[in-house]
Design a protein around this motif. Structure first.
Motif, PDB file in Angstrom:
ATOM      1  N   ILE A  95      47.011  35.685  49.437  1.00  0.00           N
ATOM      2  CA  ILE A  95      47.382  35.359  48.056  1.00  0.00           C
ATOM      3  C   ILE A  95      46.156  35.549  47.174  1.00  0.00           C
ATOM      4  O   ILE A  95      46.250  36.099  46.082  1.00  0.00           O
ATOM      5  CB  ILE A  95      47.945  33.924  47.954  1.00  0.00           C
ATOM      6  CG1 ILE A  95      49.258  33.805  48.734  1.00  0.00           C
ATOM      7  CG2 ILE A  95      48.159  33.533  46.476  1.00  0.00           C
ATOM      8  CD1 ILE A  95      49.835  32.390  48.793  1.00  0.00           C
ATOM      9  N   PHE A  96      44.994  35.095  47.675  1.00  0.00           N
ATOM     10  CA  PHE A  96      43.742  35.210  46.928  1.00  0.00           C
ATOM     11  C   PHE A  96      42.582  35.592  47.835  1.00  0.00           C
ATOM     12  O   PHE A  96      42.556  35.203  48.998  1.00  0.00           O
ATOM     13  CB  PHE A  96      43.347  33.863  46.292  1.00  0.00           C
ATOM     14  CG  PHE A  96      44.261  33.358  45.227  1.00  0.00           C
ATOM     15  CD1 PHE A  96      44.267  33.926  43.962  1.00  0.00           C
ATOM     16  CD2 PHE A  96      45.099  32.288  45.482  1.00  0.00           C
ATOM     17  CE1 PHE A  96      45.106  33.443  42.974  1.00  0.00           C
ATOM     18  CE2 PHE A  96      45.949  31.799  44.491  1.00  0.00           C
ATOM     19  CZ  PHE A  96      45.949  32.379  43.234  1.00  0.00           C
ATOM     20  N   THR A  97      41.614  36.312  47.275  1.00  0.00           N
ATOM     21  CA  THR A  97      40.264  36.348  47.806  1.00  0.00           C
ATOM     22  C   THR A  97      39.490  35.337  46.956  1.00  0.00           C
ATOM     23  O   THR A  97      40.007  34.873  45.925  1.00  0.00           O
ATOM     24  CB  THR A  97      39.620  37.741  47.650  1.00  0.00           C
ATOM     25  OG1 THR A  97      39.530  38.047  46.252  1.00  0.00           O
ATOM     26  CG2 THR A  97      40.427  38.810  48.381  1.00  0.00           C
ATOM     27  N   ARG A  98      38.273  35.012  47.361  1.00  0.00           N
ATOM     28  CA  ARG A  98      37.491  34.075  46.548  1.00  0.00           C
ATOM     29  C   ARG A  98      37.338  34.618  45.130  1.00  0.00           C
ATOM     30  O   ARG A  98      37.518  33.903  44.153  1.00  0.00           O
ATOM     31  CB  ARG A  98      36.121  33.842  47.180  1.00  0.00           C
ATOM     32  CG  ARG A  98      35.260  32.893  46.372  1.00  0.00           C
ATOM     33  CD  ARG A  98      33.851  32.805  46.913  1.00  0.00           C
ATOM     34  NE  ARG A  98      33.110  31.723  46.273  1.00  0.00           N
ATOM     35  CZ  ARG A  98      31.834  31.499  46.491  1.00  0.00           C
ATOM     36  NH1 ARG A  98      31.149  32.244  47.335  1.00  0.00           N
ATOM     37  NH2 ARG A  98      31.217  30.511  45.875  1.00  0.00           N
ATOM     38  N   ARG A  99      37.006  35.889  45.019  1.00  0.00           N
ATOM     39  CA  ARG A  99      36.800  36.521  43.708  1.00  0.00           C
ATOM     40  C   ARG A  99      38.085  36.433  42.870  1.00  0.00           C
ATOM     41  O   ARG A  99      38.045  36.075  41.690  1.00  0.00           O
ATOM     42  CB  ARG A  99      36.376  37.978  43.928  1.00  0.00           C
ATOM     43  CG  ARG A  99      35.966  38.738  42.720  1.00  0.00           C
ATOM     44  CD  ARG A  99      35.373  40.120  43.039  1.00  0.00           C
ATOM     45  NE  ARG A  99      36.047  40.843  44.130  1.00  0.00           N
ATOM     46  CZ  ARG A  99      35.541  41.024  45.347  1.00  0.00           C
ATOM     47  NH1 ARG A  99      34.362  40.545  45.665  1.00  0.00           N
ATOM     48  NH2 ARG A  99      36.215  41.696  46.265  1.00  0.00           N
ATOM     49  N   ASP A 100      39.243  36.743  43.491  1.00  0.00           N
ATOM     50  CA  ASP A 100      40.526  36.657  42.781  1.00  0.00           C
ATOM     51  C   ASP A 100      40.797  35.241  42.301  1.00  0.00           C
ATOM     52  O   ASP A 100      41.273  35.024  41.185  1.00  0.00           O
ATOM     53  CB  ASP A 100      41.697  37.051  43.695  1.00  0.00           C
ATOM     54  CG  ASP A 100      41.673  38.499  44.134  1.00  0.00           C
ATOM     55  OD1 ASP A 100      41.021  39.326  43.481  1.00  0.00           O
ATOM     56  OD2 ASP A 100      42.323  38.787  45.166  1.00  0.00           O
ATOM     57  N   LEU A 101      40.527  34.277  43.182  1.00  0.00           N
ATOM     58  CA  LEU A 101      40.796  32.877  42.854  1.00  0.00           C
ATOM     59  C   LEU A 101      39.953  32.430  41.669  1.00  0.00           C
ATOM     60  O   LEU A 101      40.470  31.825  40.721  1.00  0.00           O
ATOM     61  CB  LEU A 101      40.523  31.985  44.074  1.00  0.00           C
ATOM     62  CG  LEU A 101      40.702  30.491  43.859  1.00  0.00           C
ATOM     63  CD1 LEU A 101      42.143  30.159  43.489  1.00  0.00           C
ATOM     64  CD2 LEU A 101      40.280  29.730  45.119  1.00  0.00           C
ATOM     65  N   LEU A 102      38.661  32.714  41.707  1.00  0.00           N
ATOM     66  CA  LEU A 102      37.784  32.308  40.610  1.00  0.00           C
ATOM     67  C   LEU A 102      38.159  33.014  39.312  1.00  0.00           C
ATOM     68  O   LEU A 102      38.156  32.405  38.243  1.00  0.00           O
ATOM     69  CB  LEU A 102      36.320  32.573  40.970  1.00  0.00           C
ATOM     70  CG  LEU A 102      35.775  31.743  42.127  1.00  0.00           C
ATOM     71  CD1 LEU A 102      34.360  32.173  42.486  1.00  0.00           C
ATOM     72  CD2 LEU A 102      35.832  30.248  41.824  1.00  0.00           C
ATOM     73  N   ALA A 103      38.533  34.297  39.396  1.00  0.00           N
ATOM     74  CA  ALA A 103      38.939  35.047  38.201  1.00  0.00           C
ATOM     75  C   ALA A 103      40.235  34.485  37.619  1.00  0.00           C
ATOM     76  O   ALA A 103      40.345  34.291  36.404  1.00  0.00           O
ATOM     77  CB  ALA A 103      39.105  36.523  38.535  1.00  0.00           C
ATOM     78  N   ALA A 104      41.214  34.207  38.477  1.00  0.00           N
ATOM     79  CA  ALA A 104      42.490  33.656  37.999  1.00  0.00           C
ATOM     80  C   ALA A 104      42.281  32.278  37.394  1.00  0.00           C
ATOM     81  O   ALA A 104      42.877  31.938  36.371  1.00  0.00           O
ATOM     82  CB  ALA A 104      43.501  33.582  39.141  1.00  0.00           C
TER      83      ALA A 104
END
Length: 187
Positions: free
Chosen positions: A170-179
Motif C-alpha cells: 500500500i505504501f513505501t516509507r517515501r509514499d507514506l510520508l508524501a501522502a
C-alpha cells in the motif's frame, strides 16, 4: 481512502527514533501497524484497500500472527460486506503442541490447492515471509500473492522476487510520508 489511511498511520503507527528491528537491523524509525489496524477506521480502510488489490481468482487471505491478524480479519469482514466473501487463516510462529498440532489456523475454510494471498504489516528483509510461504505451501495452499501495508524498501521485495513472488505494498516509507504531508498541507 489511501490519504486518510496515511494520516492514521502517521498519527498512530509511525515513530521516529533509533530502534532495532526483528531482522536485527537498526533503523531511524519504527512502524507499529497494529496501532492503526486495531483502530476501527484504520481496519476499515486497510480492509478496503487490500481487498481492492487482491486478484479475483483467490480463495482467501492469511498471514503470520500477530502482525497480520487484524489485517486478515479486516479483509475478511470487508469482503463479506462487499459481496466477495474471503475467509482468512493465521500462521502460528510454532505449532500449538496439542490438538491438530498445525501451523495454520482456519484451514476448515480452505481446500488443498486453494490460491491465497499473504498479508503482512511491514516488510524489511522478507525473511519472515519466506517462512510463512513455506508453511502455507506445506499446508497445501498456493501462494498467489504477497501484500503489505509498508515496504521499508530494505531488500524484502528482492528476497521475495528471488523466490518468484512480487511484493505489492500500500505504501513505501517515501509514499507514506508524501501522502501524509500532502494531506497535512491540504488540511
Amino acid at each position: 481512502m489511501k490519504v486518510r489511511l496515511a494520516q492514521l498511520l502517521l498519527e498512530k503507527s509511525y515513530i521516529e527514533g533509533e530502534v532495532v528491528l526483528t531482522s536485527g537491523k537498526k533503523s531511524d524509525y519504527y512502524f507499529d501497524c497494529k496501532q492503526t489496524a486495531l483502530h476501527p477506521e484504520g481496519a476499515y480502510l486497510l480492509g478496503n484497500l487490500f481487498l481492492d488489490m487482491l486478484p479475483e481468482n483467490i480463495s482467501g487471505v492469511g498471514g503470520m500472527t500477530l502482525g497480520a491478524d487484524p489485517l486478515v480479519t479486516a479483509v475478511s469482514v470487508v469482503s463479506q460486506v462487499r459481496g466477495r466473501p474471503l475467509p482468512g487463516f493465521i500462521v502460528r510462529k510454532s505449532p500449538k503442541g496439542h490438538g491438530t498440532n498445525q501451523y495454520l489456523e482456519g484451514m476448515a475454510n480452505f481446500a488443498p490447492g486453494d490460491r491465497v494471498v499473504l498479508l503482512e504489516d511491514v516488510v524489511t528483509t522478507g525473511g519472515t515471509l519466506l517462512k510463512v510461504i513455506d508453511r502455507v505451501t506445506d499446508a497445501g495452499l498456493v501462494v498467489a500473492g504477497v501484500h503489505c501495508v509498508l515496504d521499508r524498501e530494505e531488500g524484502g521485495a528482492d528476497t521475495l522476487a528471488a523466490r518468484g513472488f512480487v511484493l505489492r505494498a500500500i505504501f513505501t516509507r517515501r509514499d507514506l510520508l508524501a501522502a501524509g504531508s500532502a494531506s497535512h498541507e491540504a488540511g
